[in-house]
Scaffold this active site. Sequence first.
Site, mmCIF file in Angstrom:
data_model
loop_
_atom_site.group_PDB
_atom_site.id
_atom_site.type_symbol
_atom_site.label_atom_id
_atom_site.label_comp_id
_atom_site.label_asym_id
_atom_site.label_seq_id
_atom_site.Cartn_x
_atom_site.Cartn_y
_atom_site.Cartn_z
ATOM 1 C CE LYS A 1 9.578 -5.951 -14.673
ATOM 2 N NZ LYS A 1 10.258 -5.024 -13.959
ATOM 3 C CD GLU B 1 4.625 -0.620 -10.808
ATOM 4 O OE1 GLU B 1 4.006 -0.869 -9.618
ATOM 5 O OE2 GLU B 1 5.732 -1.317 -10.954
ATOM 6 C CB SER C 1 15.372 -8.973 -18.677
ATOM 7 O OG SER C 1 15.038 -8.481 -19.856
#
Lengths: 598, 256
Positions: A291, A313, A580
């Site tokens: 991210k 968010e 990830s």
Amino acid sequence: MTKVKICGLMEERHVEAAKEADAIGFVFAPSKRRVSIERAAELAKHAPVSAEKIGVFVNASIEEIEETVEKVPLTMVQLHGDEPDELVQEIKVPVIQAFSIRGKEDVARLENSVADFVLVDAPGTDYRGGSGHVFDWTLLEEAEIEASRLILAGGLNAENVKAAVHQTGPYMVDVSSGVETDGRKDEVKIQQFIQQAKGDSMQQTADKTGFFGKYGGQFVPETLMKAVKELEDAYMEAKGDPAFKEEYHHYLSEYVGREQPLTFAKRLTEAWGGPKVYLKREDLNHTGAHKINNAIGQALLAMRMGKRKIVAETGAGQHGVATATICALFDLECVIFMGEEDIKRQQLNVFRMKLLGAKVESVTKGSSTLKDAVNEALRYWVTNVEDTHYLIGSALGPHPFPTMVRDFQSVIGEETKRQIVQHEGRLPDTVLACVGGGSNAIGMFYPFLKDESVRLIGVEASGEGLDTEKHAATMTKGTEGVLHGAFMKLLQTDAGQVLEAHSISAGLDYPGIGPEHAYLADIGRVKYESITDQEALEAVVSFSRLEGIIPALESAHAIAQAEKTAKTMGKDEILVICVSGRGDKDMATYAERLEGLS
Amino acid sequence: MNRLKLLKEQDAKAFVAYIMAGDGGLEKLSEQVLYLQKAGVTAIEIGIPFSDPVADGPTIEAAGNRALKAGVTLEKVLKEMASWTFEVEVPLLIMTYLNPVISYGVERFAKECKKARVSGVIIPDLPYEHRQLAQAFLKKEDVALIQLVTLTTTEKRLEAILQEAEGFVYAVTVTGITGARDQISEDVRTFTRKVREKSPVPVYAGFGISKVQHVDMLREDVDGFIVGSAIVEAFRNQTIEEIEPLIQAVTAPHSV
């Protein structure tokens, strides 16, 4: 505000080149540009959802027209024969009737047309000067036909279209041979034509970029349009600036710790007994997941735009933590919206965000998960749009977000591609990544899209099972719709109400999927599979014990699918899994769900 | 919708009332419409509930959730409206998010709107750029696609949007979501004045209009007012009669 139609399309790349046009045309009548219904349906997948798809017919039966309208599907029908009024009226979609004007009697026919639009075919017309008009425009001036019903065709090209529009102010201009070279459509000519036809009118900026096939777009309230357009311009400008790229990569290496290794998973390879397995280690990034790649890029862009307030968010909390981290680093004000349910599941991440100085707002509406957090973040953005950037965390939302997030995440795939060639001297056979909104997957897949030998597999969450109501398998079970600014695939009721998604993994718990993924599924470039909560948990255990890496629940979905896929592959093949994120954030869930583990 | 133009020519102000279809049950809808037209409103905007109403504030979102719980759908609302046998004396409008329309089918939506005597539709998440998705179908059925302009709409967009305007223009008078507010910013006057100068159709102000003082402040710069949250709240609390002075304040002949 003249619209543009590019007619006689036969190839995907020409449909793509025409994406800024308002309409595209397929010829079903005998012609060198004729296409079959099946071929047109295939081509239509590459056009924006809001573009008109127009079918051209000559004296076809109503049955034939109706079948074509339904199967492609077409949004308008264009008739070039001697179709009777009854047939024109029987057609359910708007109808364009074409006329060749040679004299007054043709004008009378045109005036009496019952069609919604009339197309004037004026072959050989020279619009450039006052002389040499083959076609007498004064005929048309006297005709009782409103410009709002008029479509101009015949002899148009990028050089004369501006003058033609100026002279007649038609509803639409229609071009086919004028954008061809040696009888074939020409991408450059198509784009030049559109640009000339639209001139410097606002339509040119209001183009249809941001569509992946028919998916994507900017379906946001008018209040947000200015911000979305500004962002689009700012991003396009930054993207072309080497200094911006350099700054972004500086933070990726000095702060995030890139590049991340592509680790050969020796024990996993032996245990599965199939292909050589490599792991792309996004779990090693600062803050524990992919991210942050996107958060840095967007924060740099926000500052470039002079915005120092960030709203975001978060589902699992990974994106929230990454955003809060970057906001601390760059001294930006930070508000994070998070569903109440997710706050309960991810308390550690909530505390992390607070520790980093972010304000965490609990969302108690709807299902109190990611979807509702996006709603609240969007509302916050609508209200504070002048000084706030919405740092969206996945490849979702209105254009330019899906493109921008993909670009910032593409570092994953770019590194992987370079590394696998270093390790193995060739590209992998299969690459897998988990898909919620789809940011790590699109970042991994994008650099491989043109390498057709590389099979790409996205893995979504089927929760408690595809046959239950508790899943997040948007690609398998979803239908087309609009949510959070984009036309994409959604889990929804028959009445178009968006359903709650379910997955043990908060990061995959979203009822939509990024528009580019929806497109890649449609054209068959990426295959999408699904993994249940239980299968993901089992993968967490085996992966942790075989490789000494505790994966995030999201990544465990990709790992579980990789095991299944590996069984169908040979020993000389290569498989890459995008890990990830790491499992620290999921430790409470693991402790609870894997209780009694021995 | 010609009535709206007529009203403007007579220099009278319009009052558009918003209600959430099916808040309190779909059977309430006809009652509410009858009440409002008797109370003298100019037009009625019927909201369709949606699971993710990002342009709406808490009042309308809550009303939408109640309606969803009662099983209200776009299809049911249009059917209900088409079945009315009483005389509808004011233009009826539908306000819905795009997704229920896509799911229902845009063409079918346009046709059923006509059957339900709907004069115009407002789709807040269908911006000008994507209007082709619905406009042609609506035009065919003679249903207006109402355009929205906001404080953040740039000059260029404003001109383009106004060129497409039919029925009336919905001028969003706050940078934000729907909901009752205490104040209206001064910029709003400049904005509405600008829109009104350029608009070929009447300009109505909405989002945040709940008090007589809001009306007084904007009266000279708009052709009408759209009142939503305050009416939704009043119906829910069974205090709708308290809205009547607001309707009066707008629609009564006014001397300056």
